[in-house]
Design a protein around this motif. Structure first.
Motif, PDB file in Angstrom:
ATOM      1  N   ALA A 144     -32.966  23.715  17.548  1.00 44.42           N
ATOM      2  CA  ALA A 144     -32.324  25.024  17.725  1.00 44.42           C
ATOM      3  C   ALA A 144     -30.815  24.916  17.890  1.00 44.42           C
ATOM      4  O   ALA A 144     -30.103  25.907  17.777  1.00 44.42           O
ATOM      5  CB  ALA A 144     -32.920  25.741  18.944  1.00 44.42           C
ATOM      6  N   LEU A 145     -30.318  23.712  18.160  1.00 46.96           N
ATOM      7  CA  LEU A 145     -28.882  23.537  18.364  1.00 46.96           C
ATOM      8  C   LEU A 145     -28.200  22.899  17.154  1.00 46.96           C
ATOM      9  O   LEU A 145     -26.984  22.704  17.167  1.00 46.96           O
ATOM     10  CB  LEU A 145     -28.613  22.657  19.597  1.00 46.96           C
ATOM     11  CG  LEU A 145     -28.976  23.282  20.938  1.00 46.96           C
ATOM     12  CD1 LEU A 145     -28.846  22.260  22.062  1.00 46.96           C
ATOM     13  CD2 LEU A 145     -28.093  24.492  21.229  1.00 46.96           C
TER      14      LEU A 145
ATOM     15  N   MET B  10     -28.290  24.843  29.394  1.00 47.75           N
ATOM     16  CA  MET B  10     -27.572  25.793  28.547  1.00 47.75           C
ATOM     17  C   MET B  10     -26.510  25.040  27.751  1.00 47.75           C
ATOM     18  O   MET B  10     -25.966  24.030  28.213  1.00 47.75           O
ATOM     19  CB  MET B  10     -26.936  26.911  29.370  1.00 47.75           C
ATOM     20  CG  MET B  10     -25.845  26.478  30.277  1.00 47.75           C
ATOM     21  SD  MET B  10     -25.114  27.917  31.128  1.00 47.75           S
ATOM     22  CE  MET B  10     -26.358  28.212  32.329  1.00 47.75           C
ATOM     23  N   ALA B  11     -26.293  25.527  26.544  1.00 47.40           N
ATOM     24  CA  ALA B  11     -25.236  24.974  25.696  1.00 47.40           C
ATOM     25  C   ALA B  11     -24.353  26.139  25.290  1.00 47.40           C
ATOM     26  O   ALA B  11     -24.854  27.244  25.028  1.00 47.40           O
ATOM     27  CB  ALA B  11     -25.840  24.320  24.454  1.00 47.40           C
TER      28      ALA B  11
ATOM     29  N   ILE C  37     -24.746  22.307  30.171  1.00 43.40           N
ATOM     30  CA  ILE C  37     -24.940  22.313  31.629  1.00 43.40           C
ATOM     31  C   ILE C  37     -26.442  22.196  31.889  1.00 43.40           C
ATOM     32  O   ILE C  37     -27.237  22.961  31.320  1.00 43.40           O
ATOM     33  CB  ILE C  37     -24.412  23.613  32.274  1.00 43.40           C
ATOM     34  CG1 ILE C  37     -22.941  23.845  31.898  1.00 43.40           C
ATOM     35  CG2 ILE C  37     -24.573  23.568  33.796  1.00 43.40           C
ATOM     36  CD1 ILE C  37     -22.364  25.160  32.420  1.00 43.40           C
ATOM     37  N   LEU C  38     -26.831  21.246  32.712  1.00 44.02           N
ATOM     38  CA  LEU C  38     -28.252  21.086  33.062  1.00 44.02           C
ATOM     39  C   LEU C  38     -28.375  20.330  34.377  1.00 44.02           C
ATOM     40  O   LEU C  38     -27.515  19.517  34.706  1.00 44.02           O
ATOM     41  CB  LEU C  38     -29.024  20.354  31.946  1.00 44.02           C
ATOM     42  CG  LEU C  38     -28.820  18.863  31.745  1.00 44.02           C
ATOM     43  CD1 LEU C  38     -29.876  18.345  30.764  1.00 44.02           C
ATOM     44  CD2 LEU C  38     -27.460  18.494  31.220  1.00 44.02           C
ATOM     45  N   PRO C  39     -29.429  20.615  35.153  1.00 43.41           N
ATOM     46  CA  PRO C  39     -29.658  19.829  36.364  1.00 43.41           C
ATOM     47  C   PRO C  39     -30.316  18.499  36.011  1.00 43.41           C
ATOM     48  O   PRO C  39     -30.915  18.363  34.932  1.00 43.41           O
ATOM     49  CB  PRO C  39     -30.644  20.680  37.172  1.00 43.41           C
ATOM     50  CG  PRO C  39     -30.820  21.950  36.417  1.00 43.41           C
ATOM     51  CD  PRO C  39     -30.397  21.705  35.023  1.00 43.41           C
ATOM     52  N   ASP C  40     -30.218  17.514  36.901  1.00 44.19           N
ATOM     53  CA  ASP C  40     -30.962  16.280  36.665  1.00 44.19           C
ATOM     54  C   ASP C  40     -32.461  16.521  36.866  1.00 44.19           C
ATOM     55  O   ASP C  40     -33.287  16.020  36.137  1.00 44.19           O
ATOM     56  CB  ASP C  40     -30.430  15.115  37.523  1.00 44.19           C
ATOM     57  CG  ASP C  40     -30.250  15.451  39.000  1.00 44.19           C
ATOM     58  OD1 ASP C  40     -30.572  16.576  39.411  1.00 44.19           O
ATOM     59  OD2 ASP C  40     -29.779  14.565  39.745  1.00 44.19           O
ATOM     60  N   PHE C  41     -32.796  17.326  37.872  1.00 49.98           N
ATOM     61  CA  PHE C  41     -34.184  17.770  38.109  1.00 49.98           C
ATOM     62  C   PHE C  41     -34.136  18.880  39.141  1.00 49.98           C
ATOM     63  O   PHE C  41     -33.049  19.323  39.525  1.00 49.98           O
ATOM     64  CB  PHE C  41     -35.093  16.611  38.556  1.00 49.98           C
ATOM     65  CG  PHE C  41     -34.508  15.709  39.613  1.00 49.98           C
ATOM     66  CD1 PHE C  41     -34.519  16.078  40.943  1.00 49.98           C
ATOM     67  CD2 PHE C  41     -33.948  14.484  39.267  1.00 49.98           C
ATOM     68  CE1 PHE C  41     -33.985  15.251  41.925  1.00 49.98           C
ATOM     69  CE2 PHE C  41     -33.406  13.639  40.240  1.00 49.98           C
ATOM     70  CZ  PHE C  41     -33.422  14.033  41.575  1.00 49.98           C
ATOM     71  N   GLY C  42     -35.303  19.328  39.600  1.00 51.95           N
ATOM     72  CA  GLY C  42     -35.341  20.447  40.547  1.00 51.95           C
ATOM     73  C   GLY C  42     -35.589  19.987  41.979  1.00 51.95           C
ATOM     74  O   GLY C  42     -35.225  18.877  42.360  1.00 51.95           O
TER      75      GLY C  42
END
Ligand code: ZN
Length: 399
Positions: free
Chosen positions: A397-398, A354-355, A321-326
């Motif tokens: 890290a993933l 987040m994953a 889950i992530l936004p395209d930008f702010g």
């Protein structure tokens, strides 16, 4: 630039006053702020590159692994999400998803801050420069094309559900190494609903296509999923679709309804869902922007729960889950605060990701910088293909 965060540990009346002059400093301070808030409110630990992920994904044969990507709707700022005063707007992320996630608190988008072009950049792993308001495909290969070509997957295995008719070309690029029909099928729920209801005013709240340029009417390409395929492919009658839609309050709810049907009927291994309700902020009503954030929070958790309840997905799926930008900062004189994303300031460029799910360590936060274009090479490494033309790097890290 000065930003103020209240300390999660100390006196709420004694704010930590963060001031930074360079975009890089702002990004770092935002990331540290998010990390501290999450450590305090969601109980996550500080990640270390030495920790290894859980064994679940490795235990799933690559041919059975599934990836779901949710873009968290058109940009939401920390004041309304991760800062102490914003956390009430994202109860599902805070209480249910983040404690199960590996969270990246400093994700930078160095590209163009328009929703189509930024989402296309997320999907190709390069900063795309296509016109945000034109029916054009991305120039670099998409993750869907790499996935299908290298793993020899059929068209039924990669899908995009997109909020706006302007996203109709996002499923495949015009790159010479790939050809028409080699990417993802794209479902545009608003287009389908409009066709099903002849644009009836009863459904007007679900049909608004763009919050920025209401007059833009994109030309749809030949690979658009059409209404007459719905019954065959999604096992959903046009009447049921219309009846269900009547009870929905937003376009993103309509998207999630279609996504559930898609997961149940086709169970694609690579599924991309773009949320967009939050972008109603362009209308200038703060309450609608907040309502959009709350709904996106709820729908993200709902999709996570669908993943847990569908046998094809449970235990073998990783959700991103992530936004395209702010969105713009309040104190940037070139903008109008939450309403737009026009200034290109550090706040609008510094997001998070987040994953969670198969193979992902739970409850850790990393504040080392990563970029939005790192998503595709990371997905490639997890699924066993190579994102040859991406400019990003796999997130170690993933892996
Ligand atoms: Zn926007």
């Amino acid at each position: 630039m000065v930003m103020t965060f209240r300390s999660p540990f100390g006196d709420a009346c004694a704010p930590i006053r963060l001031s930074a002059s360079s975009p890089r400093e702002v990004a770092q301070q935002l990331a540290v702020g998010r990390r501290e808030f999450l450590r305090s409110a969601a109980g996550v630990a500080l990640g270390s590159a030495l920790l290894r992920p859980g064994p679940l994904f490795a235990a799933t044969p690559q041919s059975k692994r599934k990836i779901v990507v949710i873009t968290f709707g058109g940009g939401a700022r920390d004041q309304e999400t991760f800062a102490p005063e914003g956390q009430a707007n994202i109860p599902h992320l805070m209480r249910e998803l983040i404690p199960q996630s590996t969270f990246f608190s400093q994700v930078t988008n160095r590209g163009i801050l328009g929703h189509y072009v930024a989402t296309a950049s997320l999907a190709t792993g390069t900063y795309e420069t296509v016109n945000n308001f034109a029916s054009l495909p991305p120039e670099s290969p998409t993750v869907f094309e790499y996935f299908r070509k290298q793993l020899r997957r059929p068209a039924s295995d990669a899908w995009v559900v997109a909020p706006s008719n302007g996203f109709n070309r996002i499923g495949e690029s015009n790159h010479r190494s790939f050809g028409a029909g080699t990417g993802a099928r794209v479902i545009l729920p608003k287009y389908l609903l409009s066709a099903a209801t002849s644009g009836s005013a009863d459904y007007g709240h679900l049909l608004r296509d763009s919050y920025e340029t209401p007059l833009y009417a994109p030309e749809l390409g030949g690979n658009t999923f059409e209404l007459d395929q719905m019954e065959d492919i999604l096992k959903l009658s046009v009447d049921d679709f219309k009846t269900h839609a009547r009870n929905l309050s937003s376009p993103d709810e309509l998207s999630v309804y279609v996504v559930r049907q898609l997961m149940r009927q086709l169970a694609p291994s690579l599924l991309w869902v773009t949320m967009h309700d939050i972008d109603i902020a362009h209308a200038g009503a703060f309450s609608l922007y907040i309502e959009g954030i709350r709904r996106t929070d709820r729908l993200s958790a709902e999709l996570w729960n669908v993943i847990q309840s569908e046998p094809e997905y449970r235990g073998k799926t990783t959700l991103f889950i992530l936004p395209d930008f702010g969105r713009d900062a309040d104190d940037d004189s070139g903008g109008n605060g939450f309403q737009h994303h026009r200034t290109g300031d550090a706040l609008s460029r510094t997001t998070w990701m987040m994953a969670l799910g198969a193979g992902i360590r739970e409850g850790v936060v990393f504040d080392q910088p990563v970029e939005t274009i790192d998503l595709v090479p990371t997905l490639a490494s997890l699924m066993g293909f190579s994102a040859t033309f991406s400019r990003g790097k796999p997130i170690s890290a993933l892996l």
